[in-house]
Design a protein around this motif. Structure first.
Motif, short mmCIF file in Angstrom:
data_model
loop_
_atom_site.label_atom_id
_atom_site.label_comp_id
_atom_site.label_asym_id
_atom_site.label_seq_id
_atom_site.Cartn_x
_atom_site.Cartn_y
_atom_site.Cartn_z
N ILE A 10 38.94 -28.60 -13.41
CA ILE A 10 38.24 -27.86 -14.48
C ILE A 10 38.85 -26.47 -14.62
N ASN A 11 39.03 -25.79 -13.49
CA ASN A 11 39.57 -24.44 -13.53
C ASN A 11 40.97 -24.40 -14.16
N ASP A 12 41.72 -25.49 -13.96
CA ASP A 12 43.06 -25.56 -14.55
C ASP A 12 43.04 -25.54 -16.08
N LEU A 13 41.91 -25.89 -16.66
CA LEU A 13 41.80 -25.93 -18.12
C LEU A 13 41.65 -24.53 -18.73
N PHE A 14 41.31 -23.55 -17.91
CA PHE A 14 40.99 -22.22 -18.41
C PHE A 14 42.11 -21.23 -18.10
N ASN A 15 42.27 -20.30 -19.02
CA ASN A 15 43.18 -19.17 -18.80
C ASN A 15 42.37 -18.06 -18.14
N ILE A 16 42.41 -18.00 -16.83
CA ILE A 16 41.54 -17.08 -16.08
C ILE A 16 42.24 -15.74 -15.92
N SER A 17 41.81 -14.76 -16.70
CA SER A 17 42.41 -13.43 -16.64
C SER A 17 41.67 -12.51 -15.68
N ASN A 18 40.38 -12.76 -15.47
CA ASN A 18 39.58 -11.96 -14.56
C ASN A 18 38.81 -12.91 -13.64
N LYS A 19 39.32 -13.11 -12.44
CA LYS A 19 38.73 -14.08 -11.52
C LYS A 19 37.29 -13.71 -11.14
N GLU A 20 37.03 -12.42 -10.97
CA GLU A 20 35.68 -12.00 -10.57
C GLU A 20 34.65 -12.39 -11.63
N ILE A 21 34.95 -12.12 -12.89
CA ILE A 21 34.04 -12.48 -13.98
C ILE A 21 33.95 -13.99 -14.13
N TYR A 22 35.11 -14.67 -14.09
CA TYR A 22 35.12 -16.12 -14.27
C TYR A 22 34.24 -16.81 -13.23
N PHE A 23 34.40 -16.44 -11.98
CA PHE A 23 33.66 -17.14 -10.93
C PHE A 23 32.21 -16.65 -10.79
N SER A 24 31.88 -15.55 -11.47
CA SER A 24 30.47 -15.14 -11.54
C SER A 24 29.75 -15.88 -12.66
N GLU A 25 30.52 -16.51 -13.56
CA GLU A 25 29.95 -17.21 -14.71
C GLU A 25 30.20 -18.71 -14.67
N SER A 26 30.65 -19.22 -13.54
CA SER A 26 30.89 -20.65 -13.40
C SER A 26 30.92 -21.01 -11.92
N GLY A 27 30.76 -22.29 -11.63
CA GLY A 27 30.90 -22.73 -10.25
C GLY A 27 29.88 -23.77 -9.82
N ILE A 28 30.01 -24.17 -8.56
CA ILE A 28 29.11 -25.15 -7.96
C ILE A 28 27.81 -24.47 -7.53
N THR A 29 26.69 -25.06 -7.91
CA THR A 29 25.40 -24.56 -7.43
C THR A 29 24.84 -25.44 -6.31
N TYR A 30 25.25 -26.71 -6.31
CA TYR A 30 24.87 -27.60 -5.20
C TYR A 30 25.96 -28.63 -4.99
N LYS A 31 26.38 -28.81 -3.74
CA LYS A 31 27.41 -29.79 -3.42
C LYS A 31 26.82 -30.82 -2.47
N ALA A 32 26.71 -32.04 -2.97
CA ALA A 32 26.20 -33.14 -2.15
C ALA A 32 27.31 -33.66 -1.25
N ASP A 33 26.94 -34.23 -0.13
CA ASP A 33 27.90 -34.82 0.81
C ASP A 33 28.23 -36.22 0.33
N LYS A 34 28.98 -36.27 -0.77
CA LYS A 34 29.19 -37.54 -1.45
C LYS A 34 30.41 -37.44 -2.35
N GLN A 35 31.24 -38.47 -2.37
CA GLN A 35 32.38 -38.52 -3.28
C GLN A 35 31.90 -38.77 -4.71
N VAL A 36 32.70 -38.34 -5.68
CA VAL A 36 32.31 -38.41 -7.08
C VAL A 36 33.09 -39.50 -7.80
N LYS A 37 32.35 -40.44 -8.35
CA LYS A 37 32.95 -41.48 -9.19
C LYS A 37 32.55 -41.32 -10.66
N LYS A 38 31.38 -40.72 -10.88
CA LYS A 38 30.90 -40.55 -12.25
C LYS A 38 30.27 -39.18 -12.42
N ILE A 39 30.65 -38.49 -13.53
CA ILE A 39 29.98 -37.24 -13.86
C ILE A 39 29.11 -37.45 -15.10
#
Length: 253
Positions: A10-39
């Motif tokens: 996902i991050n590769d899709l964006f032109n991230i000019s300011n990492k601090e702002i970008y990662f304050s406005e996006s990211g994981i809020t919960y990570k389950a202990d599980k592999q992902v097959k479907k979003i």
């Protein structure tokens, strides 16, 4: 596949000019202990959309909004429910409003408008647009196009008799008069957004600019759909499903 791998794609899709702002406005809020097959993708993280994710066998939700701070206790309730169901969650807010495949650009493209200017800047991100039609159209024609596209009724005010050529747009919450002011200064014939209040309407009337108000959710839907489909293009084996959200906002305006 791992959640972190998907987030990297996902991050590769964006032109991230300011990492601090970008990662304050996006990211994981919960990570389950599980592999992902479907979003599953939708605009909002709520208990109802999490339930939709469970019903659809989703391993990871991708949304535009995190749980709103203004809905007290919702974030904690959502994290608890995500943990119970073993579903990870990622959101991308302002960067998705800013990018060339995000909320604003996707909606304008579907309305067959040509983007001429990025507007409404915050910390290097632009959450608004000015766009134009090749040929002028009637205001009522644009209103009908919006309703057909969003799949919901919109509210509209006609404050001048001109045909529509130049459009100002802020997907989501463009209710503040400071947002409308940019559309006025750019000589737009109409301003489109997903929220309004008394001041929005009265300022539009004062300045003689037409106004179209959809819902916060469905003016922004096409951006999160675009993100999910781009992710699917990059990860062929990843299942992708839309999570339905109620059109309840149209009933409370």
């Amino acid at each position: 596949m791992d959640v972190s791998y998907i987030v990297e794609r996902i991050n590769d899709l964006f032109n991230i000019s300011n990492k601090e702002i970008y990662f304050s406005e996006s990211g994981i809020t919960y990570k389950a202990d599980k592999q992902v097959k479907k979003i599953g993708y939708c605009v909002n993280l709520t208990l109802e959309t999490i339930e939709e994710a469970r019903i659809n066998g989703v391993d990871m939700m991708v949304t535009h909004h995190d749980a709103w701070d203004e809905i007290y206790g919702l974030r904690e309730a959502c994290i608890e429910k995500l943990a119970e169901y073993g579903i990870s969650h990622y959101y991308n807010h302002l960067p998705l409003d800013d990018c060339n495949f995000g909320t604003n650009d996707s909606l304008l493209n579907k309305l067959n408008l040509e983007i001429v200017k990025r507007t409404h800047e915050w910390e290097g991100l632009y959450f608004g647009r000015i766009a134009e039609y090749d040929q002028e159209i009637d205001f009522n024609e644009l209103v009908k196009s919006m309703e057909n596209l969003l799949g919901e009724p919109v509210r509209s005010w006609k404050f001048n008799n001109n045909k529509i050529k130049r459009v100002g747009l802020v997907c989501g919450n463009g209710a503040p008069t400071a947002c409308l002011k940019e559309a006025v200064e750019n000589k737009c014939d109409v301003y489109i957004t997903g929220e309004c209040n008394l001041y929005t309407i009265q300022y539009a009337q004062f300045k003689g600019i037409n106004l179209i108000i959809g819902s916060h959710t469905f003016t922004e839907f096409f951006g999160i759909e675009s993100l999910a489909l781009k992710l699917k293009e990059n990860i062929k084996e990843l299942g992708v499903v839309r999570l339905n959200e109620e059109h309840y906002e149209a009933n409370i305006k």
